[in-house]
Design a protein around this motif. Sequence first.
Motif, PDB file in Angstrom:
ATOM      1  N   VAL A 337      35.109  27.804  -0.514  1.00  0.00           N
ATOM      2  CA  VAL A 337      34.130  27.640   0.687  1.00  0.00           C
ATOM      3  C   VAL A 337      34.493  26.415   1.598  1.00  0.00           C
ATOM      4  CG1 VAL A 337      31.756  27.383   0.939  1.00  0.00           C
ATOM      5  CG2 VAL A 337      32.421  28.551  -0.992  1.00  0.00           C
ATOM      6  N   GLY A 338      34.967  26.989   2.798  1.00  0.00           N
ATOM      7  CA  GLY A 338      35.340  26.101   3.710  1.00  0.00           C
ATOM      8  C   GLY A 338      34.234  26.166   4.836  1.00  0.00           C
ATOM      9  N   PRO A 339      34.420  25.860   6.129  1.00  0.00           N
ATOM     10  CA  PRO A 339      33.490  25.520   7.204  1.00  0.00           C
ATOM     11  C   PRO A 339      33.259  27.039   7.817  1.00  0.00           C
ATOM     12  CG  PRO A 339      35.567  25.000   7.898  1.00  0.00           C
ATOM     13  CD  PRO A 339      35.850  25.098   6.665  1.00  0.00           C
ATOM     14  N   LEU A 340      32.045  27.109   8.398  1.00  0.00           N
ATOM     15  CA  LEU A 340      31.837  28.060   9.413  1.00  0.00           C
ATOM     16  C   LEU A 340      32.439  28.115  10.560  1.00  0.00           C
ATOM     17  CD1 LEU A 340      27.957  28.860   8.540  1.00  0.00           C
ATOM     18  CD2 LEU A 340      29.955  29.961   7.487  1.00  0.00           C
ATOM     19  N   ILE A 341      32.661  29.013  11.271  1.00  0.00           N
ATOM     20  CA  ILE A 341      33.446  28.972  12.566  1.00  0.00           C
ATOM     21  C   ILE A 341      33.187  28.002  13.456  1.00  0.00           C
ATOM     22  CG2 ILE A 341      32.375  30.909  13.524  1.00  0.00           C
ATOM     23  CD1 ILE A 341      36.137  30.085  13.734  1.00  0.00           C
ATOM     24  N   ASN A 342      31.883  27.837  13.589  1.00  0.00           N
ATOM     25  CA  ASN A 342      31.484  26.728  14.941  1.00  0.00           C
ATOM     26  C   ASN A 342      30.039  26.294  14.508  1.00  0.00           C
ATOM     27  OD1 ASN A 342      29.523  28.698  15.925  1.00  0.00           O
ATOM     28  ND2 ASN A 342      31.184  29.641  17.079  1.00  0.00           N
ATOM     29  N   GLN A 343      29.665  25.240  15.474  1.00  0.00           N
ATOM     30  CA  GLN A 343      28.334  24.752  15.431  1.00  0.00           C
ATOM     31  C   GLN A 343      27.277  25.800  15.126  1.00  0.00           C
ATOM     32  OE1 GLN A 343      27.729  21.456  14.183  1.00  0.00           O
ATOM     33  NE2 GLN A 343      25.794  22.022  13.927  1.00  0.00           N
ATOM     34  N   VAL A 344      27.343  26.633  16.369  1.00  0.00           N
ATOM     35  CA  VAL A 344      26.269  27.743  16.431  1.00  0.00           C
ATOM     36  C   VAL A 344      25.924  28.348  15.330  1.00  0.00           C
ATOM     37  CG1 VAL A 344      25.832  29.715  18.059  1.00  0.00           C
ATOM     38  CG2 VAL A 344      26.595  27.594  19.166  1.00  0.00           C
ATOM     39  N   LEU A 346      26.747  27.363  12.349  1.00  0.00           N
ATOM     40  CA  LEU A 346      26.170  26.856  11.359  1.00  0.00           C
ATOM     41  C   LEU A 346      24.736  26.525  11.466  1.00  0.00           C
ATOM     42  CD1 LEU A 346      26.435  24.749   8.794  1.00  0.00           C
ATOM     43  CD2 LEU A 346      27.289  23.167  10.609  1.00  0.00           C
ATOM     44  N   ASP A 347      24.445  26.223  12.686  1.00  0.00           N
ATOM     45  CA  ASP A 347      22.985  25.988  12.992  1.00  0.00           C
ATOM     46  C   ASP A 347      21.979  27.425  12.563  1.00  0.00           C
ATOM     47  OD1 ASP A 347      23.486  23.570  13.925  1.00  0.00           O
ATOM     48  OD2 ASP A 347      23.338  24.179  16.133  1.00  0.00           O
ATOM     49  N   LYS A 348      22.672  28.626  12.817  1.00  0.00           N
ATOM     50  CA  LYS A 348      22.001  29.944  12.509  1.00  0.00           C
ATOM     51  C   LYS A 348      21.813  29.948  11.168  1.00  0.00           C
ATOM     52  CE  LYS A 348      23.627  32.932  16.367  1.00  0.00           C
ATOM     53  NZ  LYS A 348      24.361  34.005  16.937  1.00  0.00           N
ATOM     54  N   ALA A 349      22.932  29.607  10.227  1.00  0.00           N
ATOM     55  CA  ALA A 349      22.836  29.671   8.904  1.00  0.00           C
ATOM     56  C   ALA A 349      21.664  28.793   8.431  1.00  0.00           C
ATOM     57  CB  ALA A 349      23.984  29.272   8.080  1.00  0.00           C
ATOM     58  N   LEU A 350      21.404  27.210   8.885  1.00  0.00           N
ATOM     59  CA  LEU A 350      20.459  26.542   8.399  1.00  0.00           C
ATOM     60  C   LEU A 350      18.951  26.915   8.914  1.00  0.00           C
ATOM     61  CD1 LEU A 350      22.255  23.329   9.603  1.00  0.00           C
ATOM     62  CD2 LEU A 350      21.953  24.069   7.276  1.00  0.00           C
ATOM     63  N   LYS A 351      18.869  27.705   9.793  1.00  0.00           N
ATOM     64  CA  LYS A 351      17.685  28.225  10.372  1.00  0.00           C
ATOM     65  C   LYS A 351      17.199  29.616   9.316  1.00  0.00           C
ATOM     66  CE  LYS A 351      15.022  29.979  14.262  1.00  0.00           C
ATOM     67  NZ  LYS A 351      15.478  30.643  15.677  1.00  0.00           N
ATOM     68  N   ILE A 388      15.209  38.242   7.199  1.00  0.00           N
ATOM     69  CA  ILE A 388      16.432  37.587   6.789  1.00  0.00           C
ATOM     70  C   ILE A 388      17.011  38.950   6.078  1.00  0.00           C
ATOM     71  CG2 ILE A 388      17.531  36.039   5.255  1.00  0.00           C
ATOM     72  CD1 ILE A 388      16.317  34.933   7.814  1.00  0.00           C
ATOM     73  N   ALA A 389      16.532  39.501   5.072  1.00  0.00           N
ATOM     74  CA  ALA A 389      17.336  40.873   4.358  1.00  0.00           C
ATOM     75  C   ALA A 389      17.658  41.762   5.236  1.00  0.00           C
ATOM     76  CB  ALA A 389      16.207  40.960   3.352  1.00  0.00           C
ATOM     77  N   GLN A 390      16.923  41.942   6.529  1.00  0.00           N
ATOM     78  CA  GLN A 390      17.055  43.088   7.400  1.00  0.00           C
ATOM     79  C   GLN A 390      18.574  42.856   8.445  1.00  0.00           C
ATOM     80  OE1 GLN A 390      16.093  46.442   7.407  1.00  0.00           O
ATOM     81  NE2 GLN A 390      15.219  45.735   5.347  1.00  0.00           N
ATOM     82  N   ASN A 391      18.802  41.757   8.343  1.00  0.00           N
ATOM     83  CA  ASN A 391      19.965  41.061   9.234  1.00  0.00           C
ATOM     84  C   ASN A 391      21.056  40.565   8.487  1.00  0.00           C
ATOM     85  OD1 ASN A 391      19.019  41.736  12.035  1.00  0.00           O
ATOM     86  ND2 ASN A 391      17.069  40.803  10.930  1.00  0.00           N
ATOM     87  N   GLU A 392      22.158  40.512   9.298  1.00  0.00           N
ATOM     88  CA  GLU A 392      23.516  40.046   8.529  1.00  0.00           C
ATOM     89  C   GLU A 392      23.340  38.494   8.445  1.00  0.00           C
ATOM     90  OE1 GLU A 392      27.916  41.984   9.171  1.00  0.00           O
ATOM     91  OE2 GLU A 392      26.744  41.224  10.842  1.00  0.00           O
ATOM     92  N   LEU A 393      23.744  38.132   7.270  1.00  0.00           N
ATOM     93  CA  LEU A 393      23.662  36.660   6.911  1.00  0.00           C
ATOM     94  C   LEU A 393      24.885  35.806   7.700  1.00  0.00           C
ATOM     95  CD1 LEU A 393      22.391  36.862   3.241  1.00  0.00           C
ATOM     96  CD2 LEU A 393      21.053  35.671   5.286  1.00  0.00           C
ATOM     97  N   PHE A 394      26.086  36.382   7.274  1.00  0.00           N
ATOM     98  CA  PHE A 394      27.472  35.897   7.847  1.00  0.00           C
ATOM     99  C   PHE A 394      27.333  34.217   7.427  1.00  0.00           C
ATOM    100  CE2 PHE A 394      31.108  36.690  10.862  1.00  0.00           C
ATOM    101  CZ  PHE A 394      31.079  38.096  10.313  1.00  0.00           C
ATOM    102  N   ALA A 395      27.150  33.985   6.186  1.00  0.00           N
ATOM    103  CA  ALA A 395      27.118  32.414   5.657  1.00  0.00           C
ATOM    104  C   ALA A 395      27.161  32.521   4.145  1.00  0.00           C
ATOM    105  CB  ALA A 395      25.898  31.894   6.332  1.00  0.00           C
ATOM    106  N   PRO A 396      27.470  31.437   3.623  1.00  0.00           N
ATOM    107  CA  PRO A 396      27.396  31.241   2.183  1.00  0.00           C
ATOM    108  C   PRO A 396      26.093  31.338   1.542  1.00  0.00           C
ATOM    109  CG  PRO A 396      28.062  29.301   2.868  1.00  0.00           C
ATOM    110  CD  PRO A 396      27.959  30.218   4.330  1.00  0.00           C
ATOM    111  N   ILE A 397      25.139  32.284   1.934  1.00  0.00           N
ATOM    112  CA  ILE A 397      23.678  32.393   1.396  1.00  0.00           C
ATOM    113  C   ILE A 397      23.702  33.759   0.746  1.00  0.00           C
ATOM    114  CG2 ILE A 397      21.398  32.377   2.267  1.00  0.00           C
ATOM    115  CD1 ILE A 397      22.284  31.086   4.882  1.00  0.00           C
TER     116      ILE A 397
END
Length: 496
Positions: A337-344, A346-351, A388-397
């Motif tokens: 598990v490495g970083p997400l591509i950018n801060q945007v 990452l912020d989306k994932a945290l939200k 959340i379930a209806q949309n793509e997560l694109f993160a380690p969630i």
Amino acid sequence: MTQVKTTGLTKEVDFLSFTKSYINGQWVEGASERKYNDLNPYDHSVIATISIATKAQLEEAYQAAKAAKDEWAANTQLRQDVLKNFIQYLQDQQEAIINTLVLETGSSVLKSQVELQLTIGLLEETLKIVDSLGKVKTVDPTMPDKVNHVYRSPLGVVSTIAPFNFPLYLSIRSIAPALALGNTVVHKPDIQAGLSSGSIIAKALEQSGIPAGVFNSLLTDIEEIGDSMLDHPDVKLISFTGSTAVGRHIGRIAGGSFKRVALELGGNSPFIVLKDADVDQAVKAAIFGKFLHSGQICMAINRFIVHEDVYDEFAKKFVAHASTLPYGNPQDPTTIVGPLINQVQLDKALKKIGKLKEAGADVLLEGQLVGNVLTPYVFGNVDNSSEIAQNELFAPIAILIKASSDDHAIELANDTEYGLSSAIFTTDLARGEELALRVEAGMTHINDQTVNDLPNIPFGGVKASGVGRYGNPWIIDEFTETKWVSVQEKERPFPF
């Protein structure tokens, strides 16, 4: 006949220095006054500074591609030689390519190795379709003395637009068959992965002997060029991999001028665990299909739909495994598990994490933010109809959804606008295949995870996940024009 030079290279290339666009066989500095700092996602250090190519330079690329298309289409041997040299170049430069993928995209070493091998495999399969042009097929005549032939010809100039997540492979998936089938290409990588997705390919093709104008790669962005790759009058097909929102925009523009499109868009891949599943094996597959490249894959598992009889067992074992995944600097070959591509992103994932908590989902594994790395989060009893379930997560969630029966699991899986990949775990293989046909997705994998791609299968989605199919031989239909020619060998009588 044009002479093709072989790569003849053993010295490792520093692809981080290739910050220019490749237009009409020349490396040219972007003419815009704007610059782009290409960042390492792990530590945000600048690995390259790129001068943005302009709309005028894009027009130069299209003019070059138009001028080169007829000679390229006519020379089967040249196309074959270039592709063979291309494969050899990638093999010669494996270490440099993997290093670029790791530094520029935050890919783990493992993921980068997988991506490169997928790319080479795709190119090897693409060699099989080089001689598909001009093939004549005799169709059984429905009328006396009439012979029917079917011809294939190149479309002409093709626009290819690639994403950041599998930048090399997802670029080549469009570029290679387009070139093999006699088309010329104007390519735009996502500038966040411009070196991996554009410069590596341009350098490899240059060394492989591709004629000027046949392949052009521009390091640019939408702010600079707008919709010029979509509405250009010389473009015959737009091949795009990326978000559904952008895909809809492309479809609207292309439809207005009757351009072809090949669109591989967003996913919401369900991973269905039936009551008779081998839970231990399902967990192993689930971990790989969710956390490869930190979940930044269109095919990545988005929803775990688990039969209530095995839900608790699956959840416990899945969390235990996820909690052990190595995370951190992707240059460390043990990192998963490495970083997400950018801060945007990452912020989306945290939200999204915040919204899941607010909605009352069970927090089965509380991840953490370590520098720019988000470690795995796992949530249970998530509402399938939630945003959340209806949309793509694109993160380690990871989100777990409970199903009351096999039929209910299929119903939950289909309750989304997306339909790219999917998976079903069951010990009854016949039943699994029967249920697979009921899943509204372009691909369903029984007793495997959702991230699968082969160069000789029909890869693509349904519903809002895309239009068209990649893979040999289906890709031939996408990148060529089919023409029927009939020959009436004897005079035909007419009724009036």
